[in-house]
Scaffold this motif. Structure first.
Motif, PDB file in Angstrom:
ATOM      1  N   THR A  98      45.642  23.836  16.524  1.00 12.68           N
ATOM      2  CA  THR A  98      44.518  23.673  15.598  1.00 12.68           C
ATOM      3  C   THR A  98      44.325  22.207  15.241  1.00 12.68           C
ATOM      4  N   LEU A  99      45.426  21.544  14.883  1.00  7.89           N
ATOM      5  CA  LEU A  99      45.345  20.133  14.499  1.00  7.89           C
ATOM      6  C   LEU A  99      44.838  19.277  15.652  1.00  7.89           C
ATOM      7  N   ALA A 100      45.349  19.528  16.856  1.00 10.10           N
ATOM      8  CA  ALA A 100      44.946  18.729  18.019  1.00 10.10           C
ATOM      9  C   ALA A 100      43.480  18.949  18.360  1.00 10.10           C
ATOM     10  N   ALA A 101      43.068  20.210  18.413  1.00  8.83           N
ATOM     11  CA  ALA A 101      41.701  20.529  18.837  1.00  8.83           C
ATOM     12  C   ALA A 101      40.661  20.044  17.832  1.00  8.83           C
ATOM     13  N   THR A 102      40.937  20.216  16.539  1.00 10.75           N
ATOM     14  CA  THR A 102      39.967  19.791  15.524  1.00 10.75           C
ATOM     15  C   THR A 102      39.905  18.272  15.438  1.00 10.75           C
ATOM     16  N   HIS A 103      41.044  17.622  15.571  1.00  9.85           N
ATOM     17  CA  HIS A 103      41.040  16.156  15.532  1.00  9.85           C
ATOM     18  C   HIS A 103      40.260  15.601  16.719  1.00  9.85           C
ATOM     19  N   ASP A 104      40.488  16.163  17.890  1.00  6.42           N
ATOM     20  CA  ASP A 104      39.745  15.720  19.073  1.00  6.42           C
ATOM     21  C   ASP A 104      38.252  15.920  18.887  1.00  6.42           C
TER      22      ASP A 104
ATOM     23  N   VAL B 177      33.902  21.244  12.681  1.00  8.72           N
ATOM     24  CA  VAL B 177      34.820  21.469  13.803  1.00  8.72           C
ATOM     25  C   VAL B 177      35.190  22.948  13.899  1.00  8.72           C
ATOM     26  N   SER B 178      34.290  23.796  13.433  1.00 11.33           N
ATOM     27  CA  SER B 178      34.578  25.238  13.375  1.00 11.33           C
ATOM     28  C   SER B 178      34.930  25.810  14.739  1.00 11.33           C
ATOM     29  N   GLU B 179      34.157  25.427  15.758  1.00 14.97           N
ATOM     30  CA  GLU B 179      34.404  25.975  17.092  1.00 14.97           C
ATOM     31  C   GLU B 179      35.774  25.547  17.606  1.00 14.97           C
ATOM     32  N   ALA B 180      36.112  24.297  17.422  1.00 15.03           N
ATOM     33  CA  ALA B 180      37.415  23.819  17.883  1.00 15.03           C
ATOM     34  C   ALA B 180      38.556  24.475  17.119  1.00 15.03           C
ATOM     35  N   ALA B 181      38.358  24.730  15.828  1.00 18.94           N
ATOM     36  CA  ALA B 181      39.421  25.334  15.012  1.00 18.94           C
ATOM     37  C   ALA B 181      39.721  26.756  15.453  1.00 18.94           C
ATOM     38  N   GLY B 182      38.684  27.503  15.810  1.00 16.57           N
ATOM     39  CA  GLY B 182      38.883  28.872  16.284  1.00 16.57           C
ATOM     40  C   GLY B 182      39.497  29.798  15.254  1.00 16.57           C
TER      41      GLY B 182
ATOM     42  N   GLU C 278      35.331  22.145   8.246  1.00 18.86           N
ATOM     43  CA  GLU C 278      34.804  20.782   8.283  1.00 18.86           C
ATOM     44  C   GLU C 278      35.929  19.788   8.010  1.00 18.86           C
ATOM     45  N   MET C 279      35.756  18.584   8.548  1.00 22.67           N
ATOM     46  CA  MET C 279      36.707  17.509   8.306  1.00 22.67           C
ATOM     47  C   MET C 279      36.017  16.366   7.586  1.00 22.67           C
ATOM     48  N   ALA C 280      36.677  15.852   6.540  1.00 22.45           N
ATOM     49  CA  ALA C 280      36.137  14.752   5.749  1.00 22.45           C
ATOM     50  C   ALA C 280      36.509  13.424   6.401  1.00 22.45           C
ATOM     51  N   VAL C 281      35.516  12.552   6.509  1.00 24.72           N
ATOM     52  CA  VAL C 281      35.687  11.292   7.232  1.00 24.72           C
ATOM     53  C   VAL C 281      35.107  10.140   6.405  1.00 24.72           C
ATOM     54  N   SER C 282      35.849   9.036   6.316  1.00 25.90           N
ATOM     55  CA  SER C 282      35.354   7.801   5.695  1.00 25.90           C
ATOM     56  C   SER C 282      35.274   6.736   6.781  1.00 25.90           C
ATOM     57  N   ILE C 283      34.094   6.172   6.963  1.00 25.39           N
ATOM     58  CA  ILE C 283      33.871   5.179   8.018  1.00 25.39           C
ATOM     59  C   ILE C 283      33.496   3.854   7.367  1.00 25.39           C
ATOM     60  N   VAL C 284      34.246   2.810   7.681  1.00 27.69           N
ATOM     61  CA  VAL C 284      33.920   1.475   7.182  1.00 27.69           C
ATOM     62  C   VAL C 284      33.380   0.667   8.352  1.00 27.69           C
ATOM     63  N   LEU C 285      32.134   0.235   8.199  1.00 22.13           N
ATOM     64  CA  LEU C 285      31.443  -0.507   9.255  1.00 22.13           C
ATOM     65  C   LEU C 285      31.507  -1.999   8.981  1.00 22.13           C
ATOM     66  N   PRO C 286      31.816  -2.799   9.989  1.00 24.85           N
ATOM     67  CA  PRO C 286      31.858  -4.247   9.814  1.00 24.85           C
ATOM     68  C   PRO C 286      30.461  -4.852   9.866  1.00 24.85           C
ATOM     69  N   ASP C 287      30.378  -6.118   9.564  1.00 32.71           N
ATOM     70  CA  ASP C 287      29.155  -6.876   9.806  1.00 32.71           C
ATOM     71  C   ASP C 287      28.903  -6.855  11.315  1.00 32.71           C
ATOM     72  N   PRO C 288      27.725  -6.420  11.759  1.00 36.59           N
ATOM     73  CA  PRO C 288      27.466  -6.358  13.202  1.00 36.59           C
ATOM     74  C   PRO C 288      27.734  -7.673  13.927  1.00 36.59           C
ATOM     75  N   ALA C 289      27.591  -8.791  13.232  1.00 38.56           N
ATOM     76  CA  ALA C 289      27.827 -10.090  13.863  1.00 38.56           C
ATOM     77  C   ALA C 289      29.286 -10.294  14.234  1.00 38.56           C
TER      78      ALA C 289
END
Length: 329
Positions: free
Chosen positions: A100-106, A10-15, A21-32
């Protein structure tokens, strides 16, 4: 159900003139289990906590992992460390502003949402076009969610939890202590980077009473508070040693007023029975452009919602509310 870790540029958004970079954890469900209109909750933690707040795991205790709870019901859960927190980039914390917080989160949300819609996250996990994006945050994370939505319209609906769009304030054991606590922030100004939680006096402030209901198990309470708060000497697995300086500005009256007034999507104000929102029933007045505003006060819950014995009441409300909106959209 599977969990994926990503780092989002998110370097460009942070300015800030440096890589971010932002650390993200994604939990995916069973596609069904994914509904006809896929739903993703983008969750951010409060000050002094990390995205692992949404993946709590305590020896000898069960049922504290909110992300797994939602994924088991077909919702994609995305937990994010905002800039200056946890495992995300930690720049000069005095340079991390509301903008900064708003732009990087978006930027982070839009990039992850695009991956989900294209089906780029994991082999065998399907594309999810038309993803219904729910912005959810606890405490400071709720403030970040308000800022992102007010400035960039990042989500289809938002659930600011444990935060007030009017005046966030820590409850205390007496009215006198409560007023004294509010006065700690009387000289803090939004945009003044010289102020932070490190320069603000915390003398005499009780953090256990507002944060944890009396039935929170002693070992869990100890795990949260043993390293100190809000200035952590050591951080638990779900904590963060760093907090952007501008977090202290979120305790000033009216700091979110302009952003909240621009929000034109459904809003669920969710707070504990003892929380940092002094008058929850007044909160809808802050969201003047929203067509649908709900208020949910969870019994026997203090500010740190996912530690409460009644946490699943909140999770069920978020689940039912988001599914209803997605189906109607």
């Amino acid at each position: 159900m599977q969990r994926i870790e990503r780092r989002i540029d998110v370097s460009e958004a942070a300015g800030l003139g440096e890589p971010v970079e932002m650390a993200v954890s994604i939990v995916l469900p069973d596609p069904a289990d994914i509904p006809e209109r896929p739903v993703a909750i983008f969750a951010v933690p409060g000050g002094g906590y990390s995205r692992a707040y949404y993946h709590l795991n305590f020896a000898g205790h069960e049922g504290y992992d909110e992300a797994a709870w939602h994924a088991a019901r077909g919702t994609i859960h995305v937990a994010i460390d905002h800039v200056g927190v946890g495992e995300s980039s930690i720049p000069d914390l005095s340079r991390v502003s509301f903008q900064t917080l708003a732009a990087t989160h978006d930027s982070c949300v839009r990039q992850v949402a695009a991956m989900i819609e294209r089906g780029d996250l994991a082999p065998g996990f399907p594309a999810c076009p038309g993803l219904f994006r729910v912005g959810m945050g606890q405490s400071m994370g709720g403030g970040v969610t308000i800022l992102a939505q007010g400035r960039f319209a990042s989500f289809d609906a938002i659930a600011p939890c444990g935060v007030s769009a009017i005046h966030t304030a820590l409850p205390q054991r007496s009215a006198e202590e409560f007023e004294l606590g509010k006065r700690r922030f009387a000289e803090v100004s939004v945009g003044d980077a010289s102020q932070s939680h490190l320069t603000t006096s915390h003398e005499g402030v009780d953090y256990v009473y507002p944060f944890h209901w009396e039935d929170v198990p002693a070992d869990i309470l100890e795990a949260d508070m043993v390293g100190g708060y809000p200035i952590r000497r050591t951080a638990p697995a779900f904590g963060s040693l760093t907090i952007p300086h501008c977090a202290v500005q979120m305790m000033t009256p009216g700091c979110f007023a302009e952003d909240a007034a621009r929000i034109a999507v459904p809003v669920l104000v969710a707070v504990g029975e003892r929380d940092t929102c002094p008058d929850p029933r007044a909160e809808p007045s802050a969201y003047r452009a929203s067509p649908d505003i709900g208020v949910f006060i969870v019994p026997r819950m203090a500010h740190m919602h996912n530690f409460a014995s009644t946490r699943e009441l909140l999770w069920r409300r978020l689940h039912g509310w988001s599914r209803m909106l997605a189906a109607a959209a």
